[in-house]
Design an enzyme around this catalytic site. Structure first.
Site, short mmCIF file in Angstrom:
data_model
loop_
_atom_site.label_atom_id
_atom_site.label_comp_id
_atom_site.label_asym_id
_atom_site.label_seq_id
_atom_site.Cartn_x
_atom_site.Cartn_y
_atom_site.Cartn_z
N GLU A 30 44.40 35.64 43.28
CA GLU A 30 43.80 36.98 43.33
C GLU A 30 44.87 38.05 43.45
O GLU A 30 44.72 39.15 42.93
CB GLU A 30 42.84 37.09 44.53
CG GLU A 30 41.49 36.40 44.33
CD GLU A 30 40.62 37.07 43.28
OE1 GLU A 30 41.12 37.37 42.19
OE2 GLU A 30 39.42 37.26 43.55
N THR B 205 40.18 46.83 38.57
CA THR B 205 40.00 46.63 40.01
C THR B 205 40.91 47.57 40.79
O THR B 205 40.50 48.18 41.78
CB THR B 205 40.32 45.17 40.40
OG1 THR B 205 39.48 44.32 39.60
CG2 THR B 205 40.03 44.91 41.86
#
Lengths: 320, 320
Positions: free
Chosen positions: A141, A193
């Site tokens: 991530e 994001t």
């Protein structure tokens, strides 16, 4: 299937397994950064083999052109983290066949990062705990978004609905949920994001924060008590959604029409652009899908929808 | 015992009942403004009669010298609110015998406001719902602190642990909790609720708010799943306690020593000055009481302690 005696099975070069790794919905309206759940569809298909290495070799079996240099690849970074605690293995070869589109907001990077470490753990006789796997996958991530968040990773590995009470130290709690139908629409626009994080204000009003923690408390109680009405009433976000929804054309209309069609509630999936809605039954979830489609058709934005349920198993080994 | 047919029992002037109305702990560390629970001790004793009125006559049967003019009295204000929806009753006479010290931070005003409306409802054949009673009692809280908060009122009326997900509209959720022993220490210093509110910052860091809602989600899950360790890990407040605890001498030492003695955790009760601690068993709760006593003895502040459990019934009618 966990090897409780922690006796390491000797890894055999060439041994291979296949894992289905699911899409996930993070944030879940009032649960920003702490809540997520896994979906039964879509799934990435991960085929992993123990190799002579050194390191991780990545073969893409899809059209997304993701980086194949291990350090720059979400799956690669997660496997490298795992390899650092696996002195008896030299490397892995990964064949990655993604169906969860990168950038869709339904945990594409988490499915890659979590799926490979679940596969690796299976090949290693399940020597690592789920919490360890989350720890490894978070390195993936970090490659994807610059932040080691676990709200997609945790449900992808644990299945079901997961609360990440704390990241440091890592504290993951599985929450038993009643049957919930999930409708997701992915409008084909790009929301990065990192951008979605950057537009958030660093400070929030205490009175808004109180509303938010009333709602997350209500949502957790609604899930654990199987109280659909309470789940619906609690699906309200006064902090993140008002800011981020601006990045998603049609958001307000989708939400309004879906709730009128009977959805319990919903909102932005992860940092978007996907929008999810929860429904009590399949017929409502299908009606919700039609509303989503109608809005994006009218606006003229291409979209995909997914009509599914909450996945209680997480990433799982399937026959080769 | 609720009169489900909503058939009003004709009120009889002179009919009397007695209610025990319990102390309550509001805020509960990470649940600022949304969580509370009732205690089995101490209790106020409320004796209420239907009168010819008009209005509410108040007789104090204790030494607290609380106002006897109904509008200025917590119980009086709650009863006035109830009387506005009770055209068939002219008034009440209240004999109030308080044992919960005003200003202690364990819901003294809520016990007065909630206790009288529970008593009145009993005399009226339970025509009002618990949510109605909360609504009436909040008028009493407004007299006490200027704010219509329900986090003491709700547990006092519903019993057990209650979540106030929202005040407008009122949304109260009862949370089933495992057996918990509660130790409370009330150092004899004054912390005015209004002051304790005023020192709070209007804005908080988003990252702190996220920690807080992770903890409240964990606390709700811990209560509903009967997971004592999770309850303990979740009893952390990064927003309110760091500010308010400054008003309570010895707070940090009490907390540290109680946790070392085995308490799951705890913090400021309401807006203080009382401090509460939760324990899994009675022996630990008693050890915790000793630590509390030792700290305030050393500092030289007079104190009272209460060693009790969570009250699952709330304010209740008892024989006259």
């Amino acid at each position: 299937m966990t090897n409780l005696n922690n006796q390491h099975i000797a890894p055999i070069v060439g041994s291979t397994c296949k894992v289905l790794s699911p899409a996930t919905v993070a944030n879940v309206v009032c649960g920003f950064d702490i809540l997520g759940f896994a979906l039964n569809e879509p799934n990435d298909i991960i085929t992993l083999s123990i190799s002579n290495g050194p390191g991780v070799t990545i073969i893409n079996a899809d059209d997304f052109n993701l980086p194949t240099k291990a350090e720059d690849n979400v799956s690669g970074a997660a496997l490298i983290a795992l390899l650092e605690e696996t002195p008896d293995v030299q490397g892995f070869t990964l064949i990655s066949e993604k169906t969860i589109k990168p950038g869709s907001g339904i945990g594409s990077s988490a499915a890659s990062a979590a799926g490979v470490v679940v596969a690796a753990n299976h090949l290693l006789g399940n020597r690592f705990s789920k919490a360890d796997l989350v720890r490894f996958a978070m390195f993936g991530e970090k490659v994807a978004s610059g932040v080691k968040h676990a709200d997609n990773i945790a449900p992808c590995i644990y299945g079901g609905v997961t609360l990440i009470r704390s990241i440091y130290p890592l504290d993951i709690v599985s929450l038993q949920a009643p049957l919930l139908h999930v409708t997701v629409v992915h409008p084909q626009i790009e929301v990065r994001t990192a951008d979605a994080r950057q537009i958030l204000r660093q400070k929030v009003l205490l009175k808004d924060a109180i509303k938010q923690w009333g709602n997350i408390a209500g949502l957790v109680a609604g899930l654990l008590q199987g109280d659909y009405d309470l789940i619906g009433r609690s699906l309200e976000d006064v902090i993140i959604e008002p800011v981020r929804s601006i990045l998603i054309p049609g958001f307000d209309e989708v939400k309004k029409r879906c709730k009128e069609a009977g959805a319990l509630g919903g909102g932005i999936s992860g940092s978007g652009p996907s929008i999810f809605m929860l429904s009590k039954d399949a017929a409502t979830a299908a009606a919700v899908e039609k509303e989503m489609a109608a809005v994006f058709t009218r606006i003229g934005i291409a979209y995909h929808t997914h009509l599914t349920t909450i996945n209680s198993e997480g990433a799982k080994v399937v026959p080769l």
